[in-house]
Scaffold this motif. Structure first.
Motif, mmCIF file in Angstrom:
data_model
loop_
_atom_site.group_PDB
_atom_site.id
_atom_site.type_symbol
_atom_site.label_atom_id
_atom_site.label_comp_id
_atom_site.label_asym_id
_atom_site.label_seq_id
_atom_site.Cartn_x
_atom_site.Cartn_y
_atom_site.Cartn_z
ATOM 1 N N TYR A 176 -4.193 -10.615 -2.813
ATOM 2 C CA TYR A 176 -4.104 -9.282 -2.194
ATOM 3 C C TYR A 176 -4.306 -9.328 -0.674
ATOM 4 C CZ TYR A 176 -5.280 -4.375 -1.234
ATOM 5 O OH TYR A 176 -5.320 -3.099 -0.710
ATOM 6 N N SER B 133 -1.768 -2.574 -5.801
ATOM 7 C CA SER B 133 -2.002 -2.155 -7.202
ATOM 8 C C SER B 133 -1.236 -0.896 -7.602
ATOM 9 C CB SER B 133 -3.487 -1.922 -7.431
ATOM 10 O OG SER B 133 -3.944 -0.794 -6.692
ATOM 11 N N ARG B 134 -0.891 -0.047 -6.645
ATOM 12 C CA ARG B 134 -0.288 1.274 -6.930
ATOM 13 C C ARG B 134 -1.131 2.060 -7.940
ATOM 14 N NH1 ARG B 134 4.924 0.905 -9.101
ATOM 15 N NH2 ARG B 134 5.820 2.740 -8.139
ATOM 16 N N LEU B 135 -2.411 1.950 -7.762
ATOM 17 C CA LEU B 135 -3.342 2.626 -8.670
ATOM 18 C C LEU B 135 -3.785 3.990 -8.129
ATOM 19 C CD1 LEU B 135 -4.598 1.701 -11.362
ATOM 20 C CD2 LEU B 135 -6.567 0.886 -10.072
ATOM 21 N N SER B 136 -3.357 4.302 -6.901
ATOM 22 C CA SER B 136 -3.922 5.460 -6.213
ATOM 23 C C SER B 136 -3.777 6.798 -6.955
ATOM 24 C CB SER B 136 -3.343 5.572 -4.794
ATOM 25 O OG SER B 136 -1.953 5.479 -4.807
ATOM 26 N N GLU C 201 -10.837 -1.973 0.377
ATOM 27 C CA GLU C 201 -9.825 -0.908 0.470
ATOM 28 C C GLU C 201 -10.179 0.265 -0.435
ATOM 29 O OE1 GLU C 201 -7.372 -0.683 2.759
ATOM 30 O OE2 GLU C 201 -8.310 -2.487 3.528
ATOM 31 N N VAL C 202 -10.672 -0.043 -1.630
ATOM 32 C CA VAL C 202 -11.092 1.054 -2.517
ATOM 33 C C VAL C 202 -12.209 1.849 -1.824
ATOM 34 C CG1 VAL C 202 -12.135 1.638 -4.747
ATOM 35 C CG2 VAL C 202 -10.374 -0.141 -4.631
ATOM 36 N N ARG D 251 -11.416 4.669 0.579
ATOM 37 C CA ARG D 251 -11.234 5.990 -0.036
ATOM 38 C C ARG D 251 -12.561 6.766 -0.024
ATOM 39 N NH1 ARG D 251 -9.288 9.317 -3.934
ATOM 40 N NH2 ARG D 251 -10.810 9.817 -5.524
ATOM 41 N N HIS E 220 3.981 2.951 0.277
ATOM 42 C CA HIS E 220 3.100 1.837 0.619
ATOM 43 C C HIS E 220 2.237 2.231 1.828
ATOM 44 C CE1 HIS E 220 1.997 -2.061 2.351
ATOM 45 N NE2 HIS E 220 2.158 -2.560 1.132
ATOM 46 N N ARG F 96 3.194 4.401 5.229
ATOM 47 C CA ARG F 96 2.510 5.651 5.619
ATOM 48 C C ARG F 96 2.065 5.571 7.081
ATOM 49 N NH1 ARG F 96 -0.751 7.644 0.153
ATOM 50 N NH2 ARG F 96 0.402 6.316 -1.272
ATOM 51 N N MET F 97 1.562 4.396 7.473
ATOM 52 C CA MET F 97 1.117 4.242 8.871
ATOM 53 C C MET F 97 2.301 4.329 9.823
ATOM 54 S SD MET F 97 -1.560 1.149 8.146
ATOM 55 C CE MET F 97 -1.697 0.601 9.823
ATOM 56 N N ALA G 235 3.646 7.960 9.971
ATOM 57 C CA ALA G 235 2.777 8.868 10.740
ATOM 58 C C ALA G 235 2.876 8.568 12.235
ATOM 59 C CB ALA G 235 1.335 8.733 10.254
ATOM 60 N N PHE H 266 3.153 15.005 3.586
ATOM 61 C CA PHE H 266 2.581 14.024 2.641
ATOM 62 C C PHE H 266 1.831 14.747 1.519
ATOM 63 C CE2 PHE H 266 2.032 9.574 4.782
ATOM 64 C CZ PHE H 266 3.375 9.556 5.132
ATOM 65 N N LEU I 66 2.715 13.652 -2.210
ATOM 66 C CA LEU I 66 2.026 12.462 -2.729
ATOM 67 C C LEU I 66 1.381 12.728 -4.089
ATOM 68 C CD1 LEU I 66 0.115 11.090 0.418
ATOM 69 C CD2 LEU I 66 1.920 9.894 -0.860
ATOM 70 N N TRP J 68 -4.078 10.413 8.935
ATOM 71 C CA TRP J 68 -3.188 10.934 9.989
ATOM 72 C C TRP J 68 -3.942 11.050 11.309
ATOM 73 C CZ3 TRP J 68 2.013 12.348 10.511
ATOM 74 C CH2 TRP J 68 2.798 12.143 9.378
HETATM 75 C C1 LIG Z 1 -1.002 8.486 6.935
HETATM 76 C C2 LIG Z 1 -1.685 8.026 5.670
HETATM 77 C C3 LIG Z 1 -1.908 8.934 4.626
HETATM 78 C C4 LIG Z 1 -2.571 8.510 3.471
HETATM 79 N N1 LIG Z 1 -2.792 9.442 2.461
HETATM 80 C C5 LIG Z 1 -3.480 9.056 1.345
HETATM 81 C C6 LIG Z 1 -3.739 9.995 0.301
HETATM 82 O O1 LIG Z 1 -3.427 11.191 0.385
HETATM 83 N N2 LIG Z 1 -4.385 9.546 -0.806
HETATM 84 C C7 LIG Z 1 -4.790 8.234 -0.927
HETATM 85 O O2 LIG Z 1 -5.373 7.884 -1.962
HETATM 86 N N3 LIG Z 1 -4.573 7.340 0.061
HETATM 87 C C8 LIG Z 1 -3.922 7.702 1.177
HETATM 88 N N4 LIG Z 1 -3.683 6.778 2.163
HETATM 89 C C9 LIG Z 1 -4.260 5.421 2.034
HETATM 90 C C10 LIG Z 1 -3.337 4.363 1.391
HETATM 91 O O3 LIG Z 1 -2.100 4.384 2.008
HETATM 92 C C11 LIG Z 1 -3.160 4.527 -0.117
HETATM 93 O O4 LIG Z 1 -4.407 4.721 -0.755
HETATM 94 C C12 LIG Z 1 -2.518 3.287 -0.722
HETATM 95 O O5 LIG Z 1 -1.288 3.025 -0.095
HETATM 96 C C13 LIG Z 1 -2.315 3.488 -2.206
HETATM 97 O O6 LIG Z 1 -1.595 2.413 -2.737
HETATM 98 P P1 LIG Z 1 -2.249 1.386 -3.747
HETATM 99 O O7 LIG Z 1 -2.888 2.130 -4.872
HETATM 100 O O8 LIG Z 1 -1.228 0.372 -4.086
HETATM 101 O O9 LIG Z 1 -3.354 0.723 -2.840
HETATM 102 P P2 LIG Z 1 -4.069 -0.690 -2.936
HETATM 103 O O10 LIG Z 1 -3.757 -1.421 -1.692
HETATM 104 O O11 LIG Z 1 -3.783 -1.364 -4.217
HETATM 105 O O12 LIG Z 1 -5.613 -0.266 -2.842
HETATM 106 C C14 LIG Z 1 -6.385 0.112 -3.981
HETATM 107 C C15 LIG Z 1 -6.934 1.508 -3.812
HETATM 108 O O13 LIG Z 1 -7.771 1.583 -2.683
HETATM 109 C C16 LIG Z 1 -7.632 2.855 -2.045
HETATM 110 N N5 LIG Z 1 -7.105 2.628 -0.698
HETATM 111 C C17 LIG Z 1 -6.373 1.573 -0.267
HETATM 112 N N6 LIG Z 1 -6.131 1.677 1.054
HETATM 113 C C18 LIG Z 1 -6.706 2.821 1.457
HETATM 114 C C19 LIG Z 1 -6.814 3.484 2.703
HETATM 115 N N7 LIG Z 1 -6.282 2.979 3.826
HETATM 116 N N8 LIG Z 1 -7.474 4.660 2.752
HETATM 117 C C20 LIG Z 1 -8.031 5.181 1.648
HETATM 118 N N9 LIG Z 1 -7.974 4.590 0.437
HETATM 119 C C21 LIG Z 1 -7.322 3.435 0.339
HETATM 120 C C22 LIG Z 1 -6.674 3.651 -2.885
HETATM 121 O O14 LIG Z 1 -7.396 4.446 -3.775
HETATM 122 C C23 LIG Z 1 -5.888 2.574 -3.601
HETATM 123 O O15 LIG Z 1 -5.336 2.981 -4.823
HETATM 124 C C24 LIG Z 1 -3.016 7.173 3.338
HETATM 125 C C25 LIG Z 1 -2.782 6.276 4.391
HETATM 126 C C26 LIG Z 1 -2.122 6.689 5.543
HETATM 127 C C27 LIG Z 1 -1.896 5.695 6.638
#
Ligand SMILES: Cc1cc2nc3c(=O)[nH]c(=O)nc-3n(C[C@H](O)[C@H](O)[C@H](O)COP(=O)(O)OP(=O)(O)OC[C@H]3O[C@@H](n4cnc5c(N)ncnc54)[C@H](O)[C@@H]3O)c2cc1C
Length: 423
Positions: A25, A40-43, A75-76, A79, A138, A142-143, A146, A164, A168, A180
């Protein structure tokens, strides 16, 4: 068909399928690739707590050495950091809502082209379409999106965050709004995120390369001071058992209530309430509504089985009267609920509390130990927060220098599976 299935079972199988991939990862997570093998796309499940943060961290930590697991757990914890930070500064959410209402009345030139993906910018237009089509993007996309929105298209960040938020499946009041603001230079004053064409080309394996088309500088936005942080709500350390009969009210922010620290309670009824007016006010797109309603039904049915309780799944315009009617129909004296974080469900929750109070029924709030332990550390930047959060996850044999002390953040709480007691 979306591969985001709104059940706890589907979330857990997504987590378990990801655990072996978590090994790579840290190296791979920045790549935005078709099928998203790197993340993970677990969000969407974590957002509804169909799967909890504790479960996701625990699964990865027990499968891999700490050095390999750390990045994912961190990363979790981002959140939780965002959520805790917003609890200290609800003013940010209020200002954002005011700005969106104002800007929606007369959106600036270029806004419609941006949300419809008609700017002509490679990548940006594709992400706009992908978001609307799939309800997910991804993190790197998102970054970039924005940053381009704010610094190349020069559109108000609030309208981008709202775009978003509407689409989302993991839309989170704190993570979305504050991310943001982080890109815009409002979170860490003076520090912005500038999207560069070569970075985009590299991390999309050359699928997009908007060379020569992006802003070359990112001047931080500014705003009036937010004032001093406020204290978040925490449950009292001791309290008497709730007066019965009791019922459990579920909202979409925590759909694994059976694993939360409610103590010795025996709800006779479980209510899953969907607020139509709230969904309209938030302008959630249909897939978000459908996903959330189904997730709510999944969480409620598990809770009803866990406590052998009567189950009602209700859609109502106004949540207050609907909860009162349900409570009266079961002769309840106390309604239990996990307190939503700052955002629209907290507003709804406080209205429910007031309506129950007028009807002579108590609403007793709970908060998960995870949040109670970690929110107090989310007052400033992420890294002081991570110092506290990492101690919850360090393996016991990690070594003397990193010997975990009990976090000094927050009052000591009871045990929660996968959180307290972990080193
Ligand atoms: C502009 C912008 C808006 C975003 N809006 C949201 C949103 O509304 N809801 C949301 O859950 N995340 C948001 N994120 C954070 C992040 O982009 C997503 O959580 C992540 O892409 C989800 O994909 P994943 O489950 O594969 O993450 P993975 O990389 O597999 O990470 C595991 C988990 O960790 C958490 N996580 C990971 N990265 C972040 C992060 N940077 N900030 C907060 N939590 C994180 C999530 O719960 C995620 O499911 C945002 C990021 C940006 C830059």
């Amino acid at each position: 068909m979306s591969d985001f299935v709104p059940t706890r079972e589907a979330g857990l199988s997504r987590l378990h399928a990801f655990v072996p991939r978590a090994l790579r990862y840290a190296e791979e997570r920045d790549f935005d690739r078709p099928g998203q093998p790197s993340v993970s796309r677990l969000s969407p499940w974590l957002q509804r707590r169909l799967v909890t943060e504790a479960e996701a961290c625990e699964a990865v930590r027990t499968a891999h050495p700490w050095a390999r697991a750390e990045k994912y757990i961190q990363e979790v914890c981002w959140r939780t950091y965002w959520k805790g930070w917003l609890e200290h500064r609800p003013e940010v959410w209020r200002r954002y809502g005011d700005a969106v209402r104002r800007l929606r009345e007369s959106p600036p030139a270029g806004y419609v082209e941006a949300i419809e993906g008609r700017t002509g910018l490679p990548g940006f237009d594709d992400w706009a379409h992908e978001l609307v089509r799939t309800g997910w993007l991804h993190n790197h996309a998102r970054m970039w999106f924005a940053s381009i929105w704010i610094f190349t298209l020069r559109l108000p960040w609030e309208l981008g965050a709202e775009f978003f938020w509407r689409h989302l499946l993991d839309g989170d009041a704190a993570a979305n709004t504050l991310s943001w603001r982080w890109v815009a230079g409002l979170h860490t004053p003076g520090k912005t995120y500038l999207a560069r064409a070569d970075t985009i080309a590299r991390f999309t394996d050359g699928r997009f390369n908007p060379v020569g088309k992006l802003a070359t500088e990112a001047v931080p936005l500014v705003e009036p001071s937010l004032g001093a942080p406020v204290e978040p709500w925490y449950p009292p350390v001791t309290r008497n058992p709730p007066v019965g009969p009791v019922g459990l009210w579920l909202h979409p922010e925590d759909l694994c209530v059976e694993s939360a620290n409610l103590g010795e309670v025996a709800p006779v009824g479980v209510l899953a309430l969907w607020s139509e007016s709230l969904a309209v006010a938030q302008a959630w797109a249909d897939p978000v509504v459908t996903f959330t309603q189904a997730a709510l039904a999944d969480g409620a049915s598990r809770a009803a089985v866990a406590w052998s309780a009567d189950l009602r799944v209700v859609r109502a315009d106004d949540p207050g009267p609907a909860v009162v009617e349900w409570a009266r129909s079961l002769g309840l004296r106390t309604v239990l609920a996990l307190r939503p974080a700052v955002g629209p469900w907290l507003d709804a929750g406080l209205a429910v509390e007031a309506a129950l109070d007028r009807a002579g029924i108590a609403l007793r709030w709970y908060r998960r130990d995870w949040d109670t332990l970690l929110y107090p550390a989310a007052k400033r930047g992420f890294f002081p927060f991570w110092d506290v959060a990492a101690r919850l996850h360090l393996p016991v044999d990690h070594g003397a220098t990193a010997a975990p002390a009990r976090p000094a953040a927050g009052p000591p709480r009871g045990q929660e599976a996968g959180v307290a007691g972990k080193k």
